[in-house]
Design an enzyme around this catalytic site. Structure first.
Site, PDB file in Angstrom:
ATOM      1  N   GLU A  31       5.380  -2.390 -14.532  1.00 26.58           N
ATOM      2  CA  GLU A  31       5.810  -3.744 -14.902  1.00 26.58           C
ATOM      3  C   GLU A  31       4.939  -4.245 -16.057  1.00 26.58           C
ATOM      4  O   GLU A  31       3.786  -3.819 -16.205  1.00 26.58           O
ATOM      5  CB  GLU A  31       5.700  -4.631 -13.640  1.00 26.58           C
ATOM      6  CG  GLU A  31       5.959  -6.103 -13.800  1.00 26.58           C
ATOM      7  CD  GLU A  31       7.357  -6.493 -14.245  1.00 26.58           C
ATOM      8  OE1 GLU A  31       7.788  -5.978 -15.281  1.00 26.58           O
ATOM      9  OE2 GLU A  31       7.986  -7.349 -13.594  1.00 26.58           O
ATOM     10  N   ASP A  32       5.486  -5.144 -16.856  1.00 26.83           N
ATOM     11  CA  ASP A  32       4.724  -5.639 -18.001  1.00 26.83           C
ATOM     12  C   ASP A  32       3.603  -6.587 -17.586  1.00 26.83           C
ATOM     13  O   ASP A  32       2.458  -6.436 -17.991  1.00 26.83           O
ATOM     14  CB  ASP A  32       5.657  -6.316 -19.020  1.00 26.83           C
ATOM     15  CG  ASP A  32       6.595  -7.347 -18.406  1.00 26.83           C
ATOM     16  OD1 ASP A  32       6.459  -7.678 -17.207  1.00 26.83           O
ATOM     17  OD2 ASP A  32       7.485  -7.849 -19.128  1.00 26.83           O
ATOM     18  N   PHE A  35       0.933 -17.955 -22.654  1.00 30.45           N
ATOM     19  CA  PHE A  35       2.178 -17.214 -22.793  1.00 30.45           C
ATOM     20  C   PHE A  35       2.022 -16.195 -23.920  1.00 30.45           C
ATOM     21  O   PHE A  35       1.714 -16.543 -25.052  1.00 30.45           O
ATOM     22  CB  PHE A  35       3.355 -18.142 -23.073  1.00 30.45           C
ATOM     23  CG  PHE A  35       4.667 -17.446 -22.870  1.00 30.45           C
ATOM     24  CD1 PHE A  35       5.208 -17.302 -21.598  1.00 30.45           C
ATOM     25  CD2 PHE A  35       5.349 -16.890 -23.949  1.00 30.45           C
ATOM     26  CE1 PHE A  35       6.400 -16.612 -21.406  1.00 30.45           C
ATOM     27  CE2 PHE A  35       6.549 -16.210 -23.762  1.00 30.45           C
ATOM     28  CZ  PHE A  35       7.068 -16.075 -22.486  1.00 30.45           C
ATOM     29  N   ARG A  71       9.184  -8.359 -29.211  1.00 30.45           N
ATOM     30  CA  ARG A  71       8.925  -7.200 -28.344  1.00 30.45           C
ATOM     31  C   ARG A  71       8.322  -6.048 -29.146  1.00 30.45           C
ATOM     32  O   ARG A  71       7.631  -5.195 -28.607  1.00 30.45           O
ATOM     33  CB  ARG A  71      10.224  -6.709 -27.693  1.00 30.45           C
ATOM     34  CG  ARG A  71      10.827  -7.660 -26.684  1.00 30.45           C
ATOM     35  CD  ARG A  71      11.930  -6.945 -25.904  1.00 30.45           C
ATOM     36  NE  ARG A  71      12.806  -7.869 -25.201  1.00 30.45           N
ATOM     37  CZ  ARG A  71      12.564  -8.384 -23.999  1.00 30.45           C
ATOM     38  NH1 ARG A  71      11.454  -8.073 -23.372  1.00 30.45           N
ATOM     39  NH2 ARG A  71      13.428  -9.205 -23.434  1.00 30.45           N
ATOM     40  N   ASP A 101       2.672 -12.512 -12.981  1.00 31.13           N
ATOM     41  CA  ASP A 101       2.390 -13.920 -13.249  1.00 31.13           C
ATOM     42  C   ASP A 101       2.338 -14.639 -11.898  1.00 31.13           C
ATOM     43  O   ASP A 101       1.315 -14.611 -11.216  1.00 31.13           O
ATOM     44  CB  ASP A 101       3.515 -14.406 -14.176  1.00 31.13           C
ATOM     45  CG  ASP A 101       3.327 -15.793 -14.713  1.00 31.13           C
ATOM     46  OD1 ASP A 101       2.193 -16.185 -14.990  1.00 31.13           O
ATOM     47  OD2 ASP A 101       4.346 -16.514 -14.869  1.00 31.13           O
TER      48      ASP A 101
HETATM   49  P1  5GP Z   1       6.467 -13.498 -12.052  1.00 30.53           P
HETATM   50  O1  5GP Z   1       7.621 -13.288 -11.152  1.00 30.53           O
HETATM   51  O2  5GP Z   1       5.233 -12.714 -11.700  1.00 30.53           O
HETATM   52  O3  5GP Z   1       6.161 -14.967 -12.211  1.00 30.53           O
HETATM   53  O4  5GP Z   1       6.939 -13.131 -13.483  1.00 30.53           O
HETATM   54  C1  5GP Z   1       6.975 -11.882 -13.981  1.00 30.53           C
HETATM   55  C2  5GP Z   1       7.829 -11.881 -15.220  1.00 30.53           C
HETATM   56  O5  5GP Z   1       7.707 -13.102 -15.964  1.00 30.53           O
HETATM   57  C3  5GP Z   1       7.373 -10.796 -16.151  1.00 30.53           C
HETATM   58  O6  5GP Z   1       8.006  -9.579 -15.873  1.00 30.53           O
HETATM   59  C4  5GP Z   1       7.753 -11.361 -17.497  1.00 30.53           C
HETATM   60  O7  5GP Z   1       9.092 -11.037 -17.792  1.00 30.53           O
HETATM   61  C5  5GP Z   1       7.662 -12.858 -17.338  1.00 30.53           C
HETATM   62  N1  5GP Z   1       6.409 -13.403 -17.871  1.00 30.53           N
HETATM   63  C6  5GP Z   1       5.371 -13.933 -17.185  1.00 30.53           C
HETATM   64  N2  5GP Z   1       4.382 -14.314 -18.020  1.00 30.53           N
HETATM   65  C7  5GP Z   1       4.804 -14.010 -19.257  1.00 30.53           C
HETATM   66  C8  5GP Z   1       4.207 -14.146 -20.556  1.00 30.53           C
HETATM   67  O8  5GP Z   1       3.087 -14.621 -20.762  1.00 30.53           O
HETATM   68  N3  5GP Z   1       4.963 -13.697 -21.591  1.00 30.53           N
HETATM   69  C9  5GP Z   1       6.203 -13.164 -21.445  1.00 30.53           C
HETATM   70  N4  5GP Z   1       6.825 -12.775 -22.545  1.00 30.53           N
HETATM   71  N5  5GP Z   1       6.785 -13.023 -20.246  1.00 30.53           N
HETATM   72  C10 5GP Z   1       6.087 -13.438 -19.169  1.00 30.53           C
END
Ligand code: 5GP
Length: 176
Positions: free
Chosen positions: A101-102, A154, A167, A105
């Protein structure tokens, strides 16, 4: 087409060299833990560059599959809602699986993914995230391999987007 908001990358947080070095380390660590059978699952779209660099640092056999979920729409806020947009092509039964996963958060996306993938009876299930923002966590999700821990900013680049832009940046930048 111009972006609706004027947010753009303003500061490099992680350079290309820093990312490449860390990704090679993560690949070595994962390969050490799973020297033979390894099946990696990338979460689209954000993890596609991380996955492609990661697997090229892994000698031996590695199979892969892709899934897509939505948690963010075109905005920079967490909706809290996670939808499965694309499922896997193959079974996980009896395999050593690593989710790639990238960024983690709030942890909602990964919690959801881990639950549905664990239900498919892999031999083992672990998670690799390039980035983690621990201060944003809403659920306590387990991530075995973390590239970098970052503050609540972000970020874009290296697969991560803002409204489908940036990207393709080779580094990770903060938008502002
Ligand atoms: P979570 O469910 O953990 O809140 O969110 C995960 C997803 O939110 C990540 O896979 C990503 O797509 C998006 N996300 C969370 N923080 C960032 C950020 O700082 N930048 C970007 N581009 N996407 C984020």
């Amino acid at each position: 087409m111009p972006l609706m908001a004027e947010l753009r990358p303003i500061e490099i947080l992680l350079s290309e060299a820093q990312i490449q070095k860390r990704v090679a380390e993560l690949a070595a660590e994962i390969r050490r833990d799973f020297p033979d059978d390894l099946h990696v699952i990338a979460v689209l779209k954000g993890a596609f560059i991380f996955l492609s660099d990661l697997i090229r640092h892994m000698p031996g056999h590695v199979s892969m599959d892709f899934m897509a979920v939505s948690s963010y729409a075109k905005a920079t806020k967490t909706s809290g809602e996670v939808r499965l947009l694309k499922d896997l092509d193959t079974t996980l039964e009896g395999r050593n699986v690593v989710i790639v996963e990238d960024i983690v958060d709030t942890g909602l996306t990964l919690t959801y993914l881990q639950e549905i993938l664990r239900a498919r009876n892999p031999r083992s299930l672990r998670t690799a995230c390039l980035l983690s923002k621990p201060s944003r966590r809403q659920v306590d999700v387990k991530v075995e391999y973390i590239g970098f821990t970052i503050e609540d900013r972000f970020v874009v680049g290296y697969g991560l987007d803002y409204a489908e832009q940036y990207r393709n940046l080779p580094h990770i930048a903060v938008v502002g």
